[in-house]
Design an enzyme around this catalytic site. Sequence first.
Site, mmCIF file in Angstrom:
data_model
loop_
_atom_site.group_PDB
_atom_site.id
_atom_site.type_symbol
_atom_site.label_atom_id
_atom_site.label_comp_id
_atom_site.label_asym_id
_atom_site.label_seq_id
_atom_site.Cartn_x
_atom_site.Cartn_y
_atom_site.Cartn_z
ATOM 1 C CG ASP A 61 -1.832 1.405 1.456
ATOM 2 O OD1 ASP A 61 -2.380 1.405 0.360
ATOM 3 O OD2 ASP A 61 -1.786 1.639 2.465
ATOM 4 C CB THR A 94 -2.075 5.636 -1.715
ATOM 5 O OG1 THR A 94 -1.903 4.208 -1.843
ATOM 6 C CG2 THR A 94 -3.114 6.284 -0.970
ATOM 7 C CB THR A 95 0.815 3.019 -5.774
ATOM 8 O OG1 THR A 95 0.726 2.348 -4.294
ATOM 9 C CG2 THR A 95 2.307 2.885 -6.236
ATOM 10 C CG ASP A 387 -6.392 0.261 0.111
ATOM 11 O OD1 ASP A 387 -6.323 1.038 1.228
ATOM 12 O OD2 ASP A 387 -5.219 0.252 -0.458
#
Lengths: 527, 535
Positions: A61, A94-95, A387
């Site tokens: 994550d 998020t990445t 997520d």
Amino acid sequence: MAVERLLKDEATEEKGDRARMASFVGAMAIADVVKTTLGPKGMDKILQSTGRGRTVTVTNDGATILKSLHIDNPAAKVLVDISKVQDDEVGDGTTSVVVLAGELLREAEKMVNAKIHPMTIIAGYRMAAECARNALLQKAMDNKQDPEKFTSDLMNIAMTTLSSKILSQDKEHFAKLAVDAVVRLKGSTNLDSIQIIKKAGGSLKDSFLDEGFILDKKIGIGQPKRIENAKILVANTAMDTDKVKIYGARVRVDSMARVAEIEGAEKEKMREKVQKIIAHGINCFVNRQLIYNFPEELFADAGILAIEHADFDGIERLALVTGGEIASTFDNPESVKLGHCKLIEEIMIGEDKLIHFSGVAMGQACTIVLRGASSHVLDEAERSLHDALCVLSQTVNDSRVLLGGGWPEMVMAKEVDELARKTPGKKAHAIEAFSRALQAIPTIIADNAGLDSAELISQLRAEHHKERTNAGIDVITGGVGDMEKLGISESFKVKQAVLLSATEASEMILRVDEIITCAPRRREDRM
Amino acid sequence: MALAFDEYGRPFIIIKDQEQKSRLRGLEAQKANISAGKAVARILRTSLGPKGMDKMLQSPDGDVTITNDGATILEQMDVDNQIAKLMVELSRSQDYEIGDGTTGVVVMAGALLEQAEKLLERGIHPIRIAEGYEMASRIAVEHLEHISQKFEFSANNIEPLMQTCMTTLSSKIVNRCKHMLAEIAIKAVLAVADLERKDVNLDLIKVEGKVGGKLEDTELVYGITVDKDMSHPQMPKRIENAKIAILTCPFEPPKPKTKHKVDIDTVEKFQTLRQQEQKYFDDMVQKCKDVGATLVICQWGFDDEANHLLMHRNLPAVRWVGGVELELIAIATGGRIVPRFQELTPEKLGRAGLVREKSFGTTKDRMLYIEQCANSRAVTIFIRGGNKMVIEETKRSLHDALCVARNLIRNNSIVYGGGSAEISCSIAVEAAADKYPGVEQYAIRSFAEALDSIPMALAENSGLQPIDTLTAVKSQQVKENNPYCGIDCNDVGTNNMQQQNVFETLIGKQQQILLATQVVKMILKIDDVIAPSDY
């Protein structure tokens, strides 16, 4: 005449190209750290904390990785910040947001070296971002009207999100868990009412969704282990000897006999309180604070199940599920709303005993019990599930859906490329660069999967020049595939947030032409 | 190092620890000071104008700020030099007084110092330079008044006001949504403005920010937002036609200020005390209920028991609301802040059309909106943005825009921006210089030169040829006798600022020139710097 030292000792100042270089390098380094975790075949990272325990986290994550890094470069901090916000706001991507910002800056660096002014680049990026957003808006599908299709959309999104995580082996199982849980929320984004309990042991596949509520507590000794048609009073009150709350009160006695009398009165007071509680006609009493031995005994005598020291969240959730109110005074039994549930019983998960409330009145809350081989697996599973839950709950509100697998990036890149051709002036270079940065994302996904990215991307681009294509990267077979058939979907809201925050962050870093770092505040060395 | 010597060449010790202090005197001191001032101005020079760059500042705790607001940059720069500190003060006072033009004032001061240095080298006495500057600044300020225009607007016609705010906002990172933000700023200012008295109390505008969403989600709330939620999770989240009791006393048994002790020595006393205690809570809640309140806002905490009683009697409550917010709520809802339960009366309750709780994102952030208040003289601007830095920068930009709008309401004279006012002043000062006999003439000419440096910096930052552009504009101004020609920073195609709608406030510009001159005069007058040297 030498210029006097302007800043305090140890404060540093970097100007112009040097400053720009420092921020580019920092930002790109951060993007490279998380780059390899992108996509279904992305790799994980091990993080070891510097704390005493040297605890280890295994994760892929982006937000978790970046949060745990100790970063000194200010530009890198900007990227960490956007990934954190992405996590808070939509929960996933998020990445991607960091990678996209990194790619935008990488392209910008080339342009700056080619003597294009940063302000021109920013103007170009802005136009490109606007254009890309419009392209997404046009291509987004909305299946809100058709509940069946919508559920399948949700399933697809959940599976796409989970496929890059540790849960990918059982993604169907978990996608179903997540969709079920989110559908129960009925449109609220309050993920509090989904409780996740982690119990080591068993395998990931043994995880399950429970419609009731599970409280990680034990039932008091001598109290019933199973109650049907329970009436529950949820309370937040002190069940030790009640303190006198009037300020300055104290007990002053002059003989032992008096002490005994006062003690008796105290006991009497407690007994009265318990009587009042029992008078509500309940058979289960849950308190946030401790219940001491004496009242517990009284409850046991009355055949009431008393649960002590449930935490704050537990109490609120329990009140939410059972439909009762959290009580602190007990004088008007007729008007206090009690909670109801069909059955309370003690269940065993692994080796632990838990209390299970089933058949609850309000269907909103539910509990997901995660099982797994080790605590690391469980932690990562929880993050992945979080997520998925976030994305789903956002999608329920904004039901627009896009295809996944690099499809949205290619769609945007195509539109942006066209814009570049129409735009006169130096801005066109920046717009072109934006499209290149967008294409970098499918490239990285392919690279991470060990595929020939150059070949795949060019195929993909050719495919996208036809009208209405659903082509994206199929990582499993290693070719270009129809994303709609493969059921790979992403939420529109996530993609839009990625696009906008990445552009905003890169713009912010580009605008900087000077970095002033103050001397770090001195801390007492405790080593 | 020594100050004076006796006939044998031994120094008299006059200053304490004389040997350890570094000391600069005379011309040397002035030059050192000037170079320090110039260094500060040089840092800010690149931030000037719509194409100015930002600075990234890392605080001692590692937090990062990205801004191009002059006052903020200087404040966080951790400056050590004494003269540099003066410049920081200068920018701050412009910020307090006007709110905008904090970068310009420092650049102006830097340019004046640079010119002064040249004059010093020619052997002109610093006091004479200072006097020349003083005269020149008077000429410039008068000239500004001369070229200024009155500027008509009313509550219905806010377009002209918006143009001015947009000029301010266009130099910030938020210029993507400058139109929207300008509208928000103007609406906010007009909502709290007292147009008769021409006064605006900016304290009534609260600027709140929360990360997440995008800049376009920024909104103006005609009411107050409080970063709190209901004290009991099961209280209603939406109250219409709320009557608000605003309390500064806790829902707890009273604590008399005099020291006292209640002794319990018998069982009876123990029991009466207990009943007393229960009665306290009951009375408090009942009193709120009796006066007809439907929402309680309290500065302090609640006891668990009181909390439940409130919930029980269907009286939603908010606890731990800060003092400033409490005051704003009182102003907005027309209520009175009540310090004691006994003093609650129906007249003291505030009124609001709608109170609701709103939650954001995936974390459990909730905020309380109090809207449609009886007296909507207090408003809140609620900023959303991609990350913390954008929000902070937006807050600063909005602050500038609000200040500009306020200044316009106070005094509706404007001058044109884009360096046009400076160029025009420079021409006027240059022409006036010849009338003054004596050394001052030189200083006045230098002042005119220094005024040119602002349009020069603007042109430089916009990627134009500075000297070419400046001379072209200047000759155009003289030829056409049109003081509205400035630098075309945004490449619009015309350099008539009247057509580009680039305004600045007259008082802001005047203040810039006056403040910069004052500081430069102060720096020029210093001829001796004594500082303890480093150990």
